[in-house]
Design a protein around this motif. Structure first.
Motif, PDB file in Angstrom:
ATOM      1  N   SER A  11       5.719  -6.570  15.610  1.00  0.00           N
ATOM      2  CA  SER A  11       7.237  -5.944  16.585  1.00  0.00           C
ATOM      3  C   SER A  11       8.323  -6.589  15.778  1.00  0.00           C
ATOM      4  O   SER A  11       8.534  -7.683  15.684  1.00  0.00           O
ATOM      5  N   GLU A  12       9.128  -5.871  15.330  1.00  0.00           N
ATOM      6  CA  GLU A  12      10.458  -6.264  14.458  1.00  0.00           C
ATOM      7  C   GLU A  12      11.702  -6.165  15.421  1.00  0.00           C
ATOM      8  O   GLU A  12      11.951  -5.357  16.424  1.00  0.00           O
ATOM      9  N   ALA A  13      12.637  -7.020  14.887  1.00  0.00           N
ATOM     10  CA  ALA A  13      13.874  -6.880  15.392  1.00  0.00           C
ATOM     11  C   ALA A  13      14.591  -5.594  15.315  1.00  0.00           C
ATOM     12  O   ALA A  13      14.175  -4.834  14.300  1.00  0.00           O
ATOM     13  N   LEU A  14      15.313  -4.934  16.358  1.00  0.00           N
ATOM     14  CA  LEU A  14      15.763  -3.902  16.361  1.00  0.00           C
ATOM     15  C   LEU A  14      16.770  -3.333  15.123  1.00  0.00           C
ATOM     16  O   LEU A  14      16.446  -2.465  14.578  1.00  0.00           O
ATOM     17  N   HIS A  15      17.731  -4.464  14.780  1.00  0.00           N
ATOM     18  CA  HIS A  15      18.485  -4.432  13.646  1.00  0.00           C
ATOM     19  C   HIS A  15      17.707  -4.113  12.648  1.00  0.00           C
ATOM     20  O   HIS A  15      18.084  -3.246  11.443  1.00  0.00           O
ATOM     21  N   GLN A  16      16.567  -4.790  12.101  1.00  0.00           N
ATOM     22  CA  GLN A  16      15.959  -4.616  11.108  1.00  0.00           C
ATOM     23  C   GLN A  16      15.154  -3.254  11.054  1.00  0.00           C
ATOM     24  O   GLN A  16      15.045  -2.473   9.836  1.00  0.00           O
ATOM     25  N   GLN A  17      14.713  -2.628  12.062  1.00  0.00           N
ATOM     26  CA  GLN A  17      14.105  -1.330  12.150  1.00  0.00           C
ATOM     27  C   GLN A  17      15.124  -0.454  11.409  1.00  0.00           C
ATOM     28  O   GLN A  17      15.047   0.505  10.832  1.00  0.00           O
ATOM     29  N   THR A 208      -7.372  12.460  -7.252  1.00  0.00           N
ATOM     30  CA  THR A 208      -6.559  12.471  -5.921  1.00  0.00           C
ATOM     31  C   THR A 208      -6.508  11.150  -5.536  1.00  0.00           C
ATOM     32  O   THR A 208      -7.443  10.397  -5.674  1.00  0.00           O
ATOM     33  N   THR A 209      -5.587  10.788  -4.984  1.00  0.00           N
ATOM     34  CA  THR A 209      -5.272   9.536  -4.469  1.00  0.00           C
ATOM     35  C   THR A 209      -4.951   9.579  -2.707  1.00  0.00           C
ATOM     36  O   THR A 209      -3.783  10.532  -2.587  1.00  0.00           O
ATOM     37  N   LEU A 210      -5.422   9.053  -1.717  1.00  0.00           N
ATOM     38  CA  LEU A 210      -5.251   9.113  -0.491  1.00  0.00           C
ATOM     39  C   LEU A 210      -4.245   7.948  -0.145  1.00  0.00           C
ATOM     40  O   LEU A 210      -4.454   6.821  -0.548  1.00  0.00           O
ATOM     41  N   VAL A 211      -3.410   8.197   0.572  1.00  0.00           N
ATOM     42  CA  VAL A 211      -2.388   7.225   0.933  1.00  0.00           C
ATOM     43  C   VAL A 211      -2.151   7.344   2.562  1.00  0.00           C
ATOM     44  O   VAL A 211      -2.068   8.384   3.012  1.00  0.00           O
ATOM     45  N   TRP A 212      -2.368   6.108   3.285  1.00  0.00           N
ATOM     46  CA  TRP A 212      -1.962   6.223   4.724  1.00  0.00           C
ATOM     47  C   TRP A 212      -0.741   5.155   4.929  1.00  0.00           C
ATOM     48  O   TRP A 212      -0.668   4.106   4.486  1.00  0.00           O
ATOM     49  N   MET A 213       0.142   5.777   5.805  1.00  0.00           N
ATOM     50  CA  MET A 213       1.392   5.216   5.985  1.00  0.00           C
ATOM     51  C   MET A 213       1.194   4.579   7.491  1.00  0.00           C
ATOM     52  O   MET A 213       0.946   5.053   8.243  1.00  0.00           O
ATOM     53  N   TYR A 214       1.412   3.050   7.437  1.00  0.00           N
ATOM     54  CA  TYR A 214       1.373   2.524   8.628  1.00  0.00           C
ATOM     55  C   TYR A 214       2.741   1.900   9.098  1.00  0.00           C
ATOM     56  O   TYR A 214       3.767   1.761   8.015  1.00  0.00           O
ATOM     57  N   CYS A 215       2.964   1.998  10.333  1.00  0.00           N
ATOM     58  CA  CYS A 215       4.442   1.533  10.694  1.00  0.00           C
ATOM     59  C   CYS A 215       4.133   1.240  12.277  1.00  0.00           C
ATOM     60  O   CYS A 215       3.432   1.779  12.932  1.00  0.00           O
ATOM     61  N   ASP A 216       4.755  -0.028  12.592  1.00  0.00           N
ATOM     62  CA  ASP A 216       4.495  -0.525  13.756  1.00  0.00           C
ATOM     63  C   ASP A 216       5.490   0.321  15.050  1.00  0.00           C
ATOM     64  O   ASP A 216       6.020   1.144  14.745  1.00  0.00           O
ATOM     65  N   GLU A 217       4.639   0.264  16.229  1.00  0.00           N
ATOM     66  CA  GLU A 217       5.139   1.273  17.285  1.00  0.00           C
ATOM     67  C   GLU A 217       6.543   1.199  17.609  1.00  0.00           C
ATOM     68  O   GLU A 217       6.958   2.277  17.486  1.00  0.00           O
ATOM     69  N   PRO A 218       7.348  -0.040  17.758  1.00  0.00           N
ATOM     70  CA  PRO A 218       8.890   0.240  17.894  1.00  0.00           C
ATOM     71  C   PRO A 218       9.501   0.692  16.715  1.00  0.00           C
ATOM     72  O   PRO A 218      10.526   1.653  17.426  1.00  0.00           O
ATOM     73  N   SER A 262       6.627  -1.261   8.052  1.00  0.00           N
ATOM     74  CA  SER A 262       7.307  -2.102   9.042  1.00  0.00           C
ATOM     75  C   SER A 262       8.587  -2.539   8.288  1.00  0.00           C
ATOM     76  O   SER A 262       8.611  -3.006   7.281  1.00  0.00           O
ATOM     77  N   ALA A 263       9.463  -3.119   9.525  1.00  0.00           N
ATOM     78  CA  ALA A 263      10.718  -3.627   8.994  1.00  0.00           C
ATOM     79  C   ALA A 263      10.630  -4.851   8.192  1.00  0.00           C
ATOM     80  O   ALA A 263      11.439  -5.092   7.227  1.00  0.00           O
ATOM     81  N   SER A 264       9.508  -5.695   8.203  1.00  0.00           N
ATOM     82  CA  SER A 264       9.565  -6.936   7.353  1.00  0.00           C
ATOM     83  C   SER A 264       8.809  -6.628   6.017  1.00  0.00           C
ATOM     84  O   SER A 264       8.697  -7.614   5.390  1.00  0.00           O
ATOM     85  N   SER A 265       8.375  -5.560   5.929  1.00  0.00           N
ATOM     86  CA  SER A 265       7.310  -5.124   4.612  1.00  0.00           C
ATOM     87  C   SER A 265       8.474  -4.988   3.414  1.00  0.00           C
ATOM     88  O   SER A 265       9.574  -4.783   3.640  1.00  0.00           O
ATOM     89  N   ALA A 266       7.726  -4.937   2.345  1.00  0.00           N
ATOM     90  CA  ALA A 266       8.267  -4.764   1.080  1.00  0.00           C
ATOM     91  C   ALA A 266       9.088  -3.154   1.229  1.00  0.00           C
ATOM     92  O   ALA A 266       8.653  -2.273   1.719  1.00  0.00           O
ATOM     93  N   PRO A 267      10.326  -3.039   0.595  1.00  0.00           N
ATOM     94  CA  PRO A 267      10.964  -1.852   0.544  1.00  0.00           C
ATOM     95  C   PRO A 267      10.079  -0.579   0.221  1.00  0.00           C
ATOM     96  O   PRO A 267       9.256  -0.842  -0.624  1.00  0.00           O
ATOM     97  N   LEU A 268      10.146   0.689   0.696  1.00  0.00           N
ATOM     98  CA  LEU A 268       9.540   1.683   0.284  1.00  0.00           C
ATOM     99  C   LEU A 268       9.464   1.960  -1.324  1.00  0.00           C
ATOM    100  O   LEU A 268       8.427   2.430  -1.784  1.00  0.00           O
TER     101      LEU A 268
END
Length: 286
Positions: A11-17, A208-218, A262-268
């Protein structure tokens, strides 16, 4: 390569999201170098947060050099390398990168970043099929924004994915790699579908490479609310029910790469570069 069903909860701070989503849009080329951002109050309205949250998000982006403040009421995007980031990326054989994830996870942004880094075409399900899908739903007497009814799920949705895979295969037959973005929730949970699709692409000498995007709920919710798409109305009306129904611990049932938005992970952009290095390494090993 990530093993299936590896739960992540943050769960990340709103400003980081907010900062992360704006950063993603800059890196994906949606926000352009020199483009003026809306005012703090307008951004607060778009993201449904306080002006303080927006101010804190802007501080983060200014510290990163992605936004510059020209006055108290005017901020602009700073991305001088945008025009030269797109360089043709040729591998010895065609490659398909299939990016799946829940609504608001950032899969389209990742697809755009990969496309800018490689020069490969991006095939997005909504872009390719939405006008036809909306017309079909209206002809069936349903709302063009319906994405929940049995009629959509069982009658319309299969055609969307059929068209998406056909467009991918057409590119492969021309020797082109492709970046393919769609939720792929049902598909990535079906081992037989994955095997058939990879075999179909292999017939065109493609890997073929499969990629799954994870993102926290907030972070997902804040992005969905900000984009304001009519097709998301049902999700937002019963958000807790929607989240319970999808299950954020879902992972593909075949080998895949996990990208954490998620907000705290490395940039996309960094994660996209790592993904491409992995694709090249897999190709060299093959």
């Amino acid at each position: 390569m990530t093993s299936p069903r590896q739960p992540l909860n943050r769960s990340e701070a709103l400003h980081q999201q907010v900062a992360r989503n704006i950063r993603n849009e800059i890196e994906a080329g949606i926000l352009k170098d020199g483009q003026a951002l809306p005012s703090t109050r307008e951004l607060a309205g778009q993201w449904d947060v306080s002006v303080f949250t927006i101010s804190e998000a802007m501080k983060v982006l200014m510290e990163e050099g992605l936004v510059i403040s020209q006055s108290r009421s005017r901020r602009t995007v700073r991305a001088p390398t945008q025009p030269i980031q797109r360089a043709e990326f040729r591998s010895s054989q065609p490659h398909v990168i299939m990016v799946g994830g829940f609504a608001g996870s950032g899969k389209t942004e990742l697809g755009r970043i990969l496309a800018r880094q490689t020069g490969w075409p991006i095939l997005d399900k909504d872009t390719l099929t939405r006008p036809v899908v909306e017309a079909a739903l209206e002809l069936l007497g349903l709302s063009p924004n319906d994405r929940e009814s049995d009629t959509y799920v069982n009658t319309v949705r299969p055609g969307e994915y059929e068209a998406l895979i056909a467009a991918t295969h057409e590119n492969l037959e021309c020797g082109n790699s492709a970046i393919v973005t769609a939720p792929f929730i049902r598909e990535f949970g079906d081992a037989a579908w994955i095997s058939r699709t990879i075999a179909q692409f292999s017939a065109s000498h493609a890997s073929t490479t499969l990629v799954w995007m994870y993102c926290d709920e907030p972070t997902m919710r804040s992005y969905i609310r900000k984009r304001g798409a009519a097709r998301d109305a049902a999700k937002l009306a019963d958000w807790s029910g929607y989240i319970s129904s999808v299950g954020l611990d879902f992972r593909p049932v075949a080998p895949f790469h996990l990208v954490d938005n998620s907000a705290s992970s490395a940039p996309l952009q960094e994660q996209a570069q790592d993904l491409l290095k992995s694709v090249l390494a897999t190709e060299a090993d093959g």
